[in-house]
Design a protein around this motif. Sequence first.
Motif, PDB file in Angstrom:
ATOM      1  N   THR A  71       0.851  -0.749  -0.095  1.00  0.00           N
ATOM      2  CA  THR A  71      -0.107   0.066   0.529  1.00  0.00           C
ATOM      3  C   THR A  71       0.974   1.206  -0.169  1.00  0.00           C
ATOM      4  OG1 THR A  71      -1.704   1.143   0.822  1.00  0.00           O
ATOM      5  CG2 THR A  71      -0.472  -0.869   2.250  1.00  0.00           C
ATOM      6  N   ILE A  97      -3.834   0.896  -3.334  1.00  0.00           N
ATOM      7  CA  ILE A  97      -3.615  -0.963  -2.739  1.00  0.00           C
ATOM      8  C   ILE A  97      -3.148  -1.887  -3.469  1.00  0.00           C
ATOM      9  CG2 ILE A  97      -5.888  -1.405  -2.011  1.00  0.00           C
ATOM     10  CD1 ILE A  97      -5.074  -2.610  -0.090  1.00  0.00           C
ATOM     11  N   ILE A 155       1.968  -5.446   2.598  1.00  0.00           N
ATOM     12  CA  ILE A 155       0.439  -5.775   2.828  1.00  0.00           C
ATOM     13  C   ILE A 155       1.137  -7.757   3.456  1.00  0.00           C
ATOM     14  CG2 ILE A 155      -1.492  -7.054   3.034  1.00  0.00           C
ATOM     15  CD1 ILE A 155      -1.813  -4.296   0.849  1.00  0.00           C
ATOM     16  N   SER A 205       0.195 -11.181   6.623  1.00  0.00           N
ATOM     17  CA  SER A 205      -1.509 -11.391   6.597  1.00  0.00           C
ATOM     18  C   SER A 205      -1.288 -12.425   7.716  1.00  0.00           C
ATOM     19  CB  SER A 205      -2.128 -11.526   5.519  1.00  0.00           C
ATOM     20  OG  SER A 205      -3.965 -11.818   5.986  1.00  0.00           O
ATOM     21  N   SER A 247      -4.476  -7.601   6.080  1.00  0.00           N
ATOM     22  CA  SER A 247      -4.546  -6.747   4.958  1.00  0.00           C
ATOM     23  C   SER A 247      -5.005  -4.789   5.005  1.00  0.00           C
ATOM     24  CB  SER A 247      -5.041  -6.877   3.387  1.00  0.00           C
ATOM     25  OG  SER A 247      -5.489  -6.506   3.012  1.00  0.00           O
ATOM     26  N   GLY A 281      -8.821  -7.676  -0.313  1.00  0.00           N
ATOM     27  CA  GLY A 281      -7.959  -7.625  -1.497  1.00  0.00           C
ATOM     28  C   GLY A 281      -7.959  -8.165  -2.518  1.00  0.00           C
TER      29      GLY A 281
END
Length: 399
Positions: free
Chosen positions: A189, A253, A306, A308, A331, A388
């Motif tokens: 991002t 993003i 990003i 996760s 995210s 996302g």
Amino acid sequence: MRQKSKNKRIAIIGAGLGGLCLAQGLKKNGIDCVIFEKDSAINTRSQGYRIRINGPGREALKECLPEHLYTLFLDTCAASYNGMNVWTTNLEPSPNKLVDSWSDGVKDMPDLKPNRLTLREILLQGLQEQISFGKELTGWKEPGTGETELSFADGSLYTADLVVAADGVHSKIGKEYCKDVKINTGNITIYGRTFYTYNTRKDIALELQQGTSVILHNRFSLIVDSMVFDYSKRNQFRNILSPVSDYFYWAFIGNPQAFGVAPADFYNLSTEEIFSCIHKATQHWHPKLKTLFEYADKPSLSMTPIRSSLPKEKWNSGNITALGDAVHTMSPAGGMGANTAFIDAGLLAANLSKALLNNTIISTAISDYEEKMRVYSNEAVEISLQGGEILHGNHKKQN
Ligand SMILES: Cc1cc2nc3c(=O)[nH]c(=O)nc-3n(C[C@H](O)[C@H](O)[C@H](O)COP(=O)(O)OP(=O)(O)OC[C@H]3O[C@@H](n4cnc5c(N)ncnc54)[C@H](O)[C@@H]3O)c2cc1C
């Protein structure tokens, strides 16, 4: 109010959104704690600009904050509008689907949009004496007495009966104690802001000057939020809140390759080079959309990979636990990371308060929190990944 935790030393690591919210929730129940924060002050580092607070996040803040601070939070949010607009890059309405977890136009009340630093300053109120800044946790030991010995980068030590790691995405406790595994999604991002001025009002499309806009493109998307504040309310609190002025928050993003850069090279780019990538990637966009970046506040530009968390399994509960990004990173596409940290803080504050009030076993309160948190945070991570997919999927056909 009487301090009910006089025999329990509670240490929170990290004075970010989640850690401060927990400290407020404990304080509201008359429970003392200490907070150790790595940074030297609350505003030494940019951690983003606007943050969307959804219904459950708002409820958790309401539970944790005293009434006057919750009211101040509501009064200092940017104007919210029902409805979120999805546009093509040519600023025509797009038929594409929105991210479900964003509640603008979907639920009764739109998401709230505080300026992030303002929210953090509000969360800090009344806790100043409990926070030690410049304290970076480097290690911990459990000597078998039920206590935890914390060690800090400056060489100091602190012994706690209960430790809550709220130290964000790089938390060692989250990784080693709670077994949180974070993966790099390969997406990034890039975010920044553009101030409202005579020229930006004139040259940026009117459609972008109200509410939230999402521009879906091939392998990346842009989110634009207009952040327009009511200064009459805010000005009364000048002594505790840093000044802000109206701005457009924008965040790309998506996949770094869509900006013409290999993922590994992205972090070596200068601000000018990143802006040049942005200009190139948006060169065929509507002129009144591109002006957002031409007038951007250059120093506000930030970029982050990003990450996760993988679905979490049960770990052995004890006198150490974690909340927020420390134990579940997700995210930003779902707009749920901070909201989930607030839900953690609300639940943990309630469980600990009950246990301390009733003199029941604290580790039961913690394991109950962890049991529930694993379920809802796994769901939030999954929803964010799906968000996302919408934001950096292939939208070429629709556009
Ligand atoms: C661009 C962007 C936009 C986002 N937008 C949204 C949104 O709209 N809505 C939403 O819900 N979420 C959003 N998020 C996610 C959200 O920012 C995070 O989930 C949230 O900040 C997590 O809060 P936290 O308290 O767990 O961690 P943080 O806010 O990261 O706080 C961690 C704190 O711990 C401190 N710390 C770190 N290491 C140590 C150490 N070793 N010792 C002591 N202190 C330490 C840090 O300095 C920091 O103050 C967004 C994220 C990004 C990147």
